[in-house]
Design a protein around this motif. Structure first.
Motif, mmCIF file in Angstrom:
data_model
loop_
_atom_site.group_PDB
_atom_site.id
_atom_site.type_symbol
_atom_site.label_atom_id
_atom_site.label_comp_id
_atom_site.label_asym_id
_atom_site.label_seq_id
_atom_site.Cartn_x
_atom_site.Cartn_y
_atom_site.Cartn_z
ATOM 1 N N PRO A 190 0.807 -1.223 0.000
ATOM 2 C CA PRO A 190 0.000 0.000 0.000
ATOM 3 C C PRO A 190 0.835 1.267 0.000
ATOM 4 O O PRO A 190 1.905 1.343 0.599
ATOM 5 C CB PRO A 190 -0.819 -0.122 1.296
ATOM 6 C CG PRO A 190 -0.038 -1.050 2.157
ATOM 7 C CD PRO A 190 0.638 -2.002 1.232
ATOM 8 N N GLY A 191 0.295 2.238 -0.732
ATOM 9 C CA GLY A 191 0.925 3.547 -0.796
ATOM 10 C C GLY A 191 0.022 4.483 -1.585
ATOM 11 O O GLY A 191 -0.806 4.043 -2.385
ATOM 12 N N ILE A 192 0.177 5.766 -1.376
ATOM 13 C CA ILE A 192 -0.643 6.763 -2.066
ATOM 14 C C ILE A 192 -0.477 6.648 -3.582
ATOM 15 O O ILE A 192 -1.454 6.640 -4.348
ATOM 16 C CB ILE A 192 -0.276 8.181 -1.601
ATOM 17 C CG1 ILE A 192 -0.612 8.371 -0.125
ATOM 18 C CG2 ILE A 192 -1.001 9.226 -2.446
ATOM 19 C CD1 ILE A 192 -2.085 8.304 0.183
ATOM 20 N N GLY A 193 0.762 6.543 -4.027
ATOM 21 C CA GLY A 193 1.011 6.461 -5.467
ATOM 22 C C GLY A 193 0.403 5.231 -6.096
ATOM 23 O O GLY A 193 -0.117 5.295 -7.225
ATOM 24 N N ALA A 194 0.455 4.099 -5.404
ATOM 25 C CA ALA A 194 -0.095 2.859 -5.950
ATOM 26 C C ALA A 194 -1.604 2.975 -6.151
ATOM 27 O O ALA A 194 -2.135 2.548 -7.184
ATOM 28 C CB ALA A 194 0.229 1.695 -5.019
ATOM 29 N N CYS A 198 -3.790 3.095 -9.673
ATOM 30 C CA CYS A 198 -4.913 2.177 -9.866
ATOM 31 C C CYS A 198 -6.166 2.945 -10.267
ATOM 32 O O CYS A 198 -6.915 2.511 -11.146
ATOM 33 C CB CYS A 198 -5.155 1.387 -8.580
ATOM 34 S SG CYS A 198 -6.617 0.319 -8.640
ATOM 35 N N GLY A 199 -6.406 4.087 -9.643
ATOM 36 C CA GLY A 199 -7.566 4.897 -9.988
ATOM 37 C C GLY A 199 -7.506 5.412 -11.412
ATOM 38 O O GLY A 199 -8.516 5.425 -12.131
ATOM 39 N N VAL A 200 -6.323 5.847 -11.847
ATOM 40 C CA VAL A 200 -6.168 6.334 -13.221
ATOM 41 C C VAL A 200 -6.477 5.212 -14.216
ATOM 42 O O VAL A 200 -7.166 5.426 -15.223
ATOM 43 C CB VAL A 200 -4.748 6.891 -13.431
ATOM 44 C CG1 VAL A 200 -4.483 7.165 -14.906
ATOM 45 C CG2 VAL A 200 -4.547 8.162 -12.614
ATOM 46 N N ARG A 240 -5.281 6.707 1.162
ATOM 47 C CA ARG A 240 -5.258 5.780 0.030
ATOM 48 C C ARG A 240 -6.599 5.749 -0.689
ATOM 49 O O ARG A 240 -6.646 5.665 -1.922
ATOM 50 C CB ARG A 240 -4.868 4.388 0.532
ATOM 51 C CG ARG A 240 -3.434 4.319 1.021
ATOM 52 C CD ARG A 240 -3.155 3.146 1.936
ATOM 53 N NE ARG A 240 -1.814 3.264 2.511
ATOM 54 C CZ ARG A 240 -1.345 2.489 3.482
ATOM 55 N NH1 ARG A 240 -2.124 1.540 4.014
ATOM 56 N NH2 ARG A 240 -0.117 2.656 3.938
ATOM 57 N N PHE A 241 -7.665 5.819 0.087
ATOM 58 C CA PHE A 241 -8.991 5.841 -0.535
ATOM 59 C C PHE A 241 -9.166 7.117 -1.376
ATOM 60 O O PHE A 241 -9.669 7.066 -2.503
ATOM 61 C CB PHE A 241 -10.076 5.770 0.539
ATOM 62 C CG PHE A 241 -11.471 5.751 0.003
ATOM 63 C CD1 PHE A 241 -12.073 4.568 -0.395
ATOM 64 C CD2 PHE A 241 -12.212 6.930 -0.122
ATOM 65 C CE1 PHE A 241 -13.363 4.544 -0.898
ATOM 66 C CE2 PHE A 241 -13.490 6.927 -0.627
ATOM 67 C CZ PHE A 241 -14.073 5.722 -1.016
ATOM 68 N N ILE A 246 -9.364 10.112 -6.509
ATOM 69 C CA ILE A 246 -8.830 11.184 -7.352
ATOM 70 C C ILE A 246 -8.356 10.634 -8.699
ATOM 71 O O ILE A 246 -8.598 11.224 -9.760
ATOM 72 C CB ILE A 246 -7.681 11.914 -6.627
ATOM 73 C CG1 ILE A 246 -8.233 12.724 -5.452
ATOM 74 C CG2 ILE A 246 -6.912 12.826 -7.576
ATOM 75 C CD1 ILE A 246 -7.162 13.372 -4.597
ATOM 76 N N GLY A 247 -7.702 9.479 -8.664
ATOM 77 C CA GLY A 247 -7.245 8.871 -9.907
ATOM 78 C C GLY A 247 -8.391 8.554 -10.854
ATOM 79 O O GLY A 247 -8.301 8.807 -12.062
ATOM 80 N N VAL A 248 -9.468 8.018 -10.309
ATOM 81 C CA VAL A 248 -10.648 7.712 -11.129
ATOM 82 C C VAL A 248 -11.234 8.985 -11.720
ATOM 83 O O VAL A 248 -11.542 9.061 -12.923
ATOM 84 C CB VAL A 248 -11.704 6.967 -10.291
ATOM 85 C CG1 VAL A 248 -13.007 6.823 -11.086
ATOM 86 C CG2 VAL A 248 -11.195 5.590 -9.875
ATOM 87 N N LEU A 249 -11.395 10.008 -10.873
ATOM 88 C CA LEU A 249 -12.048 11.242 -11.317
ATOM 89 C C LEU A 249 -11.210 12.005 -12.338
ATOM 90 O O LEU A 249 -11.765 12.650 -13.237
ATOM 91 C CB LEU A 249 -12.343 12.133 -10.113
ATOM 92 C CG LEU A 249 -13.334 11.571 -9.086
ATOM 93 C CD1 LEU A 249 -13.512 12.553 -7.934
ATOM 94 C CD2 LEU A 249 -14.676 11.257 -9.726
ATOM 95 N N LEU A 250 -9.904 11.944 -12.219
ATOM 96 C CA LEU A 250 -9.045 12.667 -13.146
ATOM 97 C C LEU A 250 -9.304 12.262 -14.595
ATOM 98 O O LEU A 250 -9.239 13.085 -15.507
ATOM 99 C CB LEU A 250 -7.565 12.411 -12.797
ATOM 100 C CG LEU A 250 -6.979 13.214 -11.647
ATOM 101 C CD1 LEU A 250 -5.553 12.754 -11.347
ATOM 102 C CD2 LEU A 250 -6.986 14.705 -11.957
ATOM 103 N N VAL A 251 -9.592 10.989 -14.807
ATOM 104 C CA VAL A 251 -9.782 10.485 -16.166
ATOM 105 C C VAL A 251 -11.248 10.484 -16.573
ATOM 106 O O VAL A 251 -11.580 10.799 -17.716
ATOM 107 C CB VAL A 251 -9.197 9.058 -16.291
ATOM 108 C CG1 VAL A 251 -9.350 8.533 -17.717
ATOM 109 C CG2 VAL A 251 -7.731 9.043 -15.879
#
Length: 550
Positions: A190-194, A198-200, A240-241, A246-251
């Motif tokens: 686990p990590g923020i970047g991971a 995944c979200g992206v 992490r959540f 954020i990764g999901v929303l960015l795309v």
């Protein structure tokens, strides 16, 4: 190895990199995938009907002004086409990129070339899919399990054939496969970047198919559980959540903002949980307008029939339909083996968060399929391929366990050893799948292409064309940048029909068929072309009728 985070001990796995044995397995998988998909692409008489719409979008994205303008005369641009399209732009953009590359090496006419590009975009993505599927199995189990999972999914008849056609599945599975791989990696290291990455990837899968957003449910559920149970510090779990979100929303948000809603797909209408209050959701007939969805269902599907299924529970029917289609997609043997693995690996399931991700995704996908089957009235084996990909991971993990169990029961098997027995079981599964998987695709519909090419050399812009099947009008060049059209007043009418006495396979979405049949029976109607050309007219598969002056 462990590290202190927030005053608590948190296990962090040592980073693993690829080594020679991994590259060797990936090379073998790539060779098998290239050979299987290459064979099917080279032995495709005609692509699926859905491929015409994706190919048209690809052409419109590149040359948007070639399509009919708006009613006020303003020409359309690429964003207009993306906004109006019923499909997300991910796969058509991939088709466009492959088509651009093909132009430098192929002299095929545009209708042929862009459909080949649709197939190649799908197949190339399916070949690349061996990487995430192998890595998922390697992370959760062993190298050999990852190899078996990737190989098995590549040769199963339904996944192999639909990822070699002009359909979205290859690109969709590649995007979701990468997102799932990153999700498994994120919950294990686990990590923020991971989680952001995944979200992206999850957002990217949404740009191919809207249900791709569901991939986020797996890692999100694990993060919430870890935070609530304090297995992870709550502040770390929250971060992490948020990174995943954020990764999901960015795309995904830019596309949602462009179209002004969640999805343009017709099925999106039935994601409304309220629905039509005049019709009970899981009882009786279909909701208003759903019967049209049934007649437009994909081939190789289960669909509700208001007359045949009157009085039945739609929920029960939906469960049965999803079970049947998922079983076909997994070639019937994969799911029993996967369930065996779940039971045999129950201790591993209790401690492995990567397996929790897969379990949540299986449950969410099954729930969505049952819900939509009940609301829309159909479910296709195409809709279940993500489930099949996940099942292959579990089935591959169960092969060594099954081999060990057989060794305990049969002394001869025990002498072979677990590895050889498991490899033999894998070879048997692959051998049983390939004969059907490698059958040429749609050979009975070659005549539609030939009819379209014949019409292209005879028709003018002042003539009308009625083609219920859509392929001939595509090859005639009539629908490259717009759907079926005819001039207000036509000099001649060309009608394409199949011989009703010759079985060419089932069709769907043919609302123009009754009109075509009516026109073919008019007194001034005559057959001007038939295919095959070297057979008597009565034995032909395809007829082209002409109405008008000679």
């Amino acid at each position: 190895m462990s590290s202190t985070v927030g005053g608590r001990l948190e296990a962090v796995e040592r980073p693993r990199t690829l080594f020679g044995p991994d590259y060797l397995r990936l090379a073998v998988l790539a060779l098998v995938a290239v050979a299987a998909h290459g064979w099917l692409v080279g032995h495709t008489a005609l692509t699926a009907r859905d491929s015409l719409g994706f190919a048209r979008l690809a052409l419109c994205f590149e040359n948007p002004s070639a399509a009919p303008p708006f009613e006020n005369g303003r020409p359309k641009n690429t964003l207009d086409h993306i906004r109006e399209a019923e499909q997300p732009p991910g796969y058509p953009l991939a088709v466009w990129a492959v088509d651009v590359a093909l132009r430098s090496v192929s002299s095929r006419p545009t209708p042929d070339r862009v459909l080949l590009a649709a197939q190649l975009a799908n197949a190339l993505a399916a070949v690349l899919l061996v990487i995430p599927t192998y890595l998922i199995g390697r992370m959760l189990f062993t190298r050999n399990v990852g190899f078996a999972a990737a190989l098995l999914f590549q040769v199963l008849p339904v996944p192999l054939r639909i990822t070699s056609d002009g359909l979205t599945e290859g690109v969709y599975l590649l995007a979701t496969g990468v997102a799932i791989m990153l999700a498994v990696r994120a919950v294990r290291r686990p990590g923020i970047g991971a989680f952001l990455l995944c979200g992206v990837a999850t957002g990217a899968s949404y740009l191919v198919r809207p249900e791709g957003l569901l991939v986020a449910a797996g890692p999100a559920a694990v993060v919430l559980y870890m935070g609530i149970s304090r297995l992870w510090p709550r502040d770390a779990a929250f971060g992490r959540f948020v990174a995943l979100l954020i990764g999901v929303l960015l795309v995904s948000v830019p596309y949602m903002a462009l179209i002004g809603k969640f999805t343009n797909k017709p099925t999106g209408t039935y994601l409304n949980p309220v629905g039509d209050p005049s019709v009970p959701l899981f009882k009786g007939g279909l909701p208003v307008g759903a019967q049209r969805a049934v007649t437009g269902a994909p081939l190789f599907a289960e669909w509700w029939n208001n007359e045949r299924d009157a009085g039945r529970s739609r929920l029960l029917w939906a469960f049965q339909a999803v079970f049947k289609e998922a079983s076909k997609s997994a070639n019937y043997v994969v799911w029993p083996l996967a369930l065996f693995a779940v039971l045999a690996l129950r201790r591993k399931f209790a401690t492995e968060p990567g397996l929790w991700v897969l379990s949540v995704l299986v449950g969410c996908n099954l729930a969505l399929l049952v819900y939509l089957a009940a609301r829309v009235g159909y479910v296709s084996e195409r809709h279940t391929v993500l489930l099949t990909m996940l099942a292959c991971q579990l089935a591959a993990g169960g092969l060594p366990l099954l081999a060990a169990a057989l060794g305990q029961l049969l002394p001869r098997v025990e002498r072979l050893g677990v590895r050889i027995t498991a490899a033999s079981l894998l070879v048997a599964l692959v051998a049983s799948a390939l004969p059907f998987a490698l059958k040429p695709m749609h050979p009975q519909r070659e005549g539609h292409k030939r009819a379209g090419l014949w019409i292209a050399s005879h028709i003018t812009d002042n003539d009308a064309m009625i083609d219920p099947y859509n392929w001939a009008e595509w090859y005639a060049g009539r629908t490259l940048y717009r759907t079926s059209w005819n001039p207000p007043k036509s000099k001649n009418n060309y009608v394409v029909l199949e011989n009703e006495l010759v079985k060419t396979g089932p069709h769907s979405r043919l609302p123009v068929l009754p009109e075509a049949q009516r026109l073919s029976k008019q007194s001034d109607s005559r057959i001007v072309y038939h295919w095959p050309e070297n057979v008597p007219q009565k034995d032909a598969v395809i007829y082209v009728y002409k109405l008008g002056p000679d």
